[in-house]
Motif scaffolding. Structure first.
Motif, PDB file in Angstrom:
ATOM      1  N   ALA A   8       9.048   4.755  -0.221  1.00 23.41           N
ATOM      2  CA  ALA A   8       7.990   3.859   0.256  1.00 23.41           C
ATOM      3  C   ALA A   8       8.439   3.063   1.467  1.00 23.41           C
ATOM      4  N   LEU A   9       9.760   2.839   1.594  1.00 24.41           N
ATOM      5  CA  LEU A   9      10.225   1.938   2.649  1.00 24.41           C
ATOM      6  C   LEU A   9      10.284   2.579   4.031  1.00 24.41           C
ATOM      7  N   LEU A  10      10.156   3.907   4.096  1.00 25.47           N
ATOM      8  CA  LEU A  10      10.276   4.555   5.409  1.00 25.47           C
ATOM      9  C   LEU A  10       9.305   3.985   6.454  1.00 25.47           C
ATOM     10  N   PRO A  11       7.995   3.936   6.146  1.00 20.38           N
ATOM     11  CA  PRO A  11       7.102   3.356   7.162  1.00 20.38           C
ATOM     12  C   PRO A  11       7.378   1.881   7.403  1.00 20.38           C
ATOM     13  N   VAL A  12       7.935   1.214   6.389  1.00 21.60           N
ATOM     14  CA  VAL A  12       8.197  -0.218   6.544  1.00 21.60           C
ATOM     15  C   VAL A  12       9.294  -0.458   7.576  1.00 21.60           C
ATOM     16  N   VAL A  13      10.280   0.466   7.638  1.00 22.09           N
ATOM     17  CA  VAL A  13      11.367   0.322   8.612  1.00 22.09           C
ATOM     18  C   VAL A  13      10.795   0.328  10.026  1.00 22.09           C
ATOM     19  N   SER A  20       0.820  -1.216   0.000  1.00 23.61           N
ATOM     20  CA  SER A  20       0.000   0.000   0.000  1.00 23.61           C
ATOM     21  C   SER A  20       0.855   1.267   0.000  1.00 23.61           C
ATOM     22  N   THR A  21       1.999   1.277   0.730  1.00 20.77           N
ATOM     23  CA  THR A  21       2.817   2.494   0.696  1.00 20.77           C
ATOM     24  C   THR A  21       3.453   2.661  -0.683  1.00 20.77           C
ATOM     25  N   MET A  22       3.808   1.536  -1.302  1.00 20.08           N
ATOM     26  CA  MET A  22       4.408   1.579  -2.626  1.00 20.08           C
ATOM     27  C   MET A  22       3.406   2.144  -3.636  1.00 20.08           C
ATOM     28  N   LEU A  23       2.167   1.677  -3.560  1.00 18.80           N
ATOM     29  CA  LEU A  23       1.141   2.159  -4.484  1.00 18.80           C
ATOM     30  C   LEU A  23       0.905   3.655  -4.301  1.00 18.80           C
ATOM     31  N   GLU A  24       0.939   4.064  -3.029  1.00 20.36           N
ATOM     32  CA  GLU A  24       0.729   5.481  -2.743  1.00 20.36           C
ATOM     33  C   GLU A  24       1.865   6.319  -3.318  1.00 20.36           C
ATOM     34  N   THR A  25       3.100   5.810  -3.143  1.00 22.31           N
ATOM     35  CA  THR A  25       4.255   6.560  -3.625  1.00 22.31           C
ATOM     36  C   THR A  25       4.253   6.670  -5.144  1.00 22.31           C
ATOM     37  N   ILE A  26       3.861   5.575  -5.818  1.00 25.73           N
ATOM     38  CA  ILE A  26       3.889   5.574  -7.275  1.00 25.73           C
ATOM     39  C   ILE A  26       3.003   6.676  -7.846  1.00 25.73           C
ATOM     40  N   ARG A  27       1.966   7.077  -7.074  1.00 25.19           N
ATOM     41  CA  ARG A  27       1.052   8.113  -7.565  1.00 25.19           C
ATOM     42  C   ARG A  27       1.528   9.535  -7.280  1.00 25.19           C
ATOM     43  N   GLN A  28       2.660   9.673  -6.606  1.00 24.68           N
ATOM     44  CA  GLN A  28       3.118  11.035  -6.262  1.00 24.68           C
ATOM     45  C   GLN A  28       3.588  11.797  -7.498  1.00 24.68           C
ATOM     46  N   ASP A  29       3.592  13.133  -7.354  1.00 23.22           N
ATOM     47  CA  ASP A  29       3.985  13.981  -8.481  1.00 23.22           C
ATOM     48  C   ASP A  29       5.419  13.742  -8.936  1.00 23.22           C
ATOM     49  N   ASP A  89      14.320   3.823  15.665  1.00 20.45           N
ATOM     50  CA  ASP A  89      14.095   5.269  15.567  1.00 20.45           C
ATOM     51  C   ASP A  89      15.360   5.995  15.134  1.00 20.45           C
ATOM     52  N   ILE A  90      16.496   5.556  15.674  1.00 21.21           N
ATOM     53  CA  ILE A  90      17.758   6.209  15.314  1.00 21.21           C
ATOM     54  C   ILE A  90      18.099   5.909  13.851  1.00 21.21           C
ATOM     55  N   LEU A  91      17.885   4.659  13.455  1.00 28.80           N
ATOM     56  CA  LEU A  91      18.105   4.266  12.065  1.00 28.80           C
ATOM     57  C   LEU A  91      17.226   5.099  11.134  1.00 28.80           C
ATOM     58  N   TYR A  92      15.999   5.254  11.548  1.00 33.69           N
ATOM     59  CA  TYR A  92      15.006   6.013  10.789  1.00 33.69           C
ATOM     60  C   TYR A  92      15.489   7.441  10.555  1.00 33.69           C
ATOM     61  N   ALA A  93      16.056   8.019  11.630  1.00 31.99           N
ATOM     62  CA  ALA A  93      16.533   9.391  11.531  1.00 31.99           C
ATOM     63  C   ALA A  93      17.632   9.517  10.480  1.00 31.99           C
ATOM     64  N   TYR A  94      18.437   8.442  10.367  1.00 30.50           N
ATOM     65  CA  TYR A  94      19.509   8.484   9.375  1.00 30.50           C
ATOM     66  C   TYR A  94      18.964   8.333   7.955  1.00 30.50           C
ATOM     67  N   ILE A  95      17.865   7.588   7.820  1.00 29.40           N
ATOM     68  CA  ILE A  95      17.317   7.383   6.478  1.00 29.40           C
ATOM     69  C   ILE A  95      16.453   8.562   6.041  1.00 29.40           C
ATOM     70  N   HIS A 104      13.534   5.980  -7.131  1.00 35.34           N
ATOM     71  CA  HIS A 104      12.653   7.063  -6.690  1.00 35.34           C
ATOM     72  C   HIS A 104      11.558   6.583  -5.754  1.00 35.34           C
ATOM     73  N   ALA A 105      10.887   5.512  -6.153  1.00 30.13           N
ATOM     74  CA  ALA A 105       9.722   5.083  -5.372  1.00 30.13           C
ATOM     75  C   ALA A 105      10.116   4.329  -4.110  1.00 30.13           C
ATOM     76  N   LEU A 106      10.973   3.318  -4.274  1.00 29.40           N
ATOM     77  CA  LEU A 106      11.252   2.407  -3.176  1.00 29.40           C
ATOM     78  C   LEU A 106      11.803   3.118  -1.944  1.00 29.40           C
ATOM     79  N   ARG A 107      12.734   4.046  -2.186  1.00 27.10           N
ATOM     80  CA  ARG A 107      13.382   4.690  -1.040  1.00 27.10           C
ATOM     81  C   ARG A 107      12.389   5.469  -0.203  1.00 27.10           C
TER      82      ARG A 107
END
Lengths: 290, 310
Positions: free
Chosen positions: B228-233, B195-204, B294-300, B223-226
């Motif tokens: 889309a993966l944020l919430p997945v982390v 679902s996050t991937m589908l959402e990202t694919i529709r972005q401008d 959370d710390i990893l997330y901050a780096y990404i 472009h998309a994967l990087r």
């Protein structure tokens, strides 16, 4: 008068529209059918087969499915079909009551946190963070360990584990709605707080909350089955589905039907709520549909 | 960046204390006093009272809690088992590697499976494969983990004889429990990724990339994967917590002597200190994993990085 009728018809139209969208999805309709199926089993359990059959022991032990016992018998010669039919009441009762209870408690606290904000919000959210550090199953286990295994304590244990996520959801939904432009607009023409809450906040926040509560029923059924499987939930001889599996484990190699059939019913029950919830989400908010 | 990390670590301390307090409070509700539980109901009341006094169980609630906390902080003392009389922490530590391996491997397997299948599903939306994967994920998330485990055991250990029934003597023993734990988690991870991937694919910015002629593969992978993966982390961290919890039941199913099995055994034997300490231990571990995520997330996530740039 006229305006009132108009509003009423607008509401029925909205319901019709939601139903039309819900009906269009095959998976949602499958979920609804399964849900009605499980509900019918639970409601008409006594008509289908008397409870007597679920507890009366016979000499035919660990028999596979046959004409007399279509799902076979267990280690005490009890009819598995009757046990599953009557066990459905436990699973549904536990799933629905704990989800609704978690919705009431979590919803109330979440709405308070979102509405008052400030230090009230901070305190409620920090406490939620604390409860969320303990994984849900562990939290339920700790409660059951302290209070002892019984139906009532099982209900308390899994409700508690479900409250924090519900609280967070309601809070974020209410916060999101409060920030919307139409609330601002209503406020600017002088609508009272009460009117805003009743007319705008609740109807707009209801969708995601109903959907999540529906899906929670499935999770609660699974958690309850897990705890009963560890014999820490509903106590024998009650034919709760998880408890049936707990007995089945001992005989799973000689009488595998005791393992297969109750599991399939748990999957059907959980699946029905998941599919119906999914369909409901798409029907309520077509924008969210992927 | 250091500011963010330090702030996040400091914020963890009250949460940890809160978690310890929560578990302590729940276990305090256990009916019966330790003296009776250890000596049995047939023991002389004087003996029970004396033992309760020795253990400090006759003190007021908050005093008991602070004594317990003091023990943990000063001596790493998590209490003594009612049954074996040994320090609780030793038995937790000896059983911990099993649970940790189970949770770690299943988190890795479920993440790889979930993310990969989620991407395929999103890129080939509404294809036969997508439908099959979504249906499978739906079924798996409606399945009790312990039942799936037992079914796999019947199939792979009993019928086919490919794998052992569990246990920790060989590494093969871990295969079935890890698969059991990871399948459920992989299902939810897959749905999230999809679902996050589908959402990202529709972005401008994706439309922009496509319209300026970037090859589809680069659009998806770079472009998309990087994005889309944020919430997945974040969900991977939650996933680890879920595995820790799930391990409690799965260990019992497969007869693996980990911390989860210790908890279940101790609940049956009414060994409150063990249940309390083991639950706290897993909660604290989960807390540290979330801190790491959370710390990893901050780096990404460049947005957080930018906020704390100094």
């Amino acid at each position: 008068m006229n305006e009132k009728r108009n509003r009423k018809s607008k509401k029925t139209n909205q319901m019709k529209e939601i139903w039309r969208r819900f009906r269009k999805s095959k998976t949602a309709m499958l979920g609804l059918c399964l849900l009605i199926f499980v509900l019918c089993i639970a409601i008409f359990a006594d008509v289908i087969t008397p409870y007597e059959n679920a507890i009366s022991q016979s000499a035919n032990r660990l028999d596979g499915p046959s004409a007399a016992h279509i799902f076979g018998t267990d280690e005490l010669g009890r009819d598995l079909f009757a046990r599953i039919v009557h066990g459905s009441r436990y699973s549904l009762l536990i799933g629905v009551s704990t989800s609704v209870l978690a919705l009431v408690i979590g919803g109330l606290l979440g709405a308070i946190a979102a509405y008052y904000g400030g230090w009230v919000d901070s305190i409620i959210m920090r406490l939620t963070d604390v409860v969320m550090t303990v994984p849900p199953i562990l939290l339920s286990l700790a409660v059951v360990a302290a209070l002892g295994g019984s139906l009532r304590n099982l209900l308390i244990a899994i409700t508690i584990s479900c409250v924090p996520s519900m609280l967070r959801l309601v809070r974020s939904v209410v916060l999101g709605v409060v920030d919307e432009d139409y609330i601002e607009a209503a406020r600017s023409y002088g609508a009272s707080d009460m009117r805003i809450i009743l007319k705008y906040v609740i109807p707009n926040a209801l969708g995601p909350i109903i959907v999540t509560t529906t899906m929670n029923v499935a999770n609660m059924i699974l958690s309850a089955a897990g705890l009963s499987f560890l014999s820490l939930g509903v106590q024998p001889p009650a034919p709760e589905w998880g408890a049936l599996l707990s007995d089945a484990k001992t005989y799973m190699f000689t009488a595998p039907h005791l393992l297969y059939i109750p599991g399939i019913f748990i999957v059907i029950a959980a699946l029905s709520f998941n599919l119906a919830g999914d369909g409901l989400r798409d029907a309520l908010d077509p924008k969210l549909k992927d | 960046m250091y500011k963010y990390v330090i702030k996040r670590i400091l914020l963890t301390i009250p949460v940890l204390l809160g978690a310890v307090f929560l578990v302590f409070t729940i276990m305090y509700l256990t009916p019966g006093d330790p003296g009776t539980l250890i000596l049995g109901i047939t023991a002389k009341p004087e003996d029970i009272a004396a033992l309760n006094h020795k253990l400090g169980a006759d003190l007021p609630f908050f005093e008991q809690f602070f004594n317990y906390l003091k023990g943990i902080v000063l001596h790493f003392d998590f209490g003594t088992s009612y049954r074996s009389g040994k320090p609780v922490f030793d038995s937790i530590l000896s059983r911990f590697p099993t649970t940790f391996q189970l949770a770690l491997w299943s988190m890795l397997l479920s993440s790889v499976l979930g993310i990969a299948l989620g991407i395929i599903s999103a890129v080939k939306q509404y294809s036969v494969l997508d439908n099959a994967l979504t249906t499978l994920a739906m079924l798996l998330s409606a399945m009790p983990g312990f039942w799936l485990g037992l079914m796999l055991m019947v199939l792979f250990a009993l019928k086919l004889g490919w794998l052992p029934f569990g246990g920790v003597d060989t590494w093969q023993g871990y295969i079935l429990p890890v698969i059991t734990l990871s399948l459920g988690a992989a299902a939810s991870e897959m749905r999230l990724t999809r679902s996050t991937m589908l959402e990202t694919i529709r972005q401008d910015y994706i439309r922009t990339a496509r319209s300026k002629g970037v090859p589809e593969k680069t659009v998806i992978w770079k472009h998309a994967l990087r994005n889309a993966l944020l919430p997945v982390v974040t969900s991977m961290g939650m996933n680890f917590g879920g595995s820790l919890g799930g391990a409690v039941i799965i260990e019992t199913v497969f007869g693996m002597p980990g911390v989860g099995m210790l908890i279940v055994e101790s609940i049956r034997q009414k060994d409150t200190p063990v249940v309390m300490a083991a639950t706290m231990f897993l909660a604290v571990l989960f807390c540290f994993v979330m801190l790491g995520v959370d710390i990893l997330y901050a780096y990404i996530d460049p947005r957080i990085k930018a906020k704390y740039k100094s």
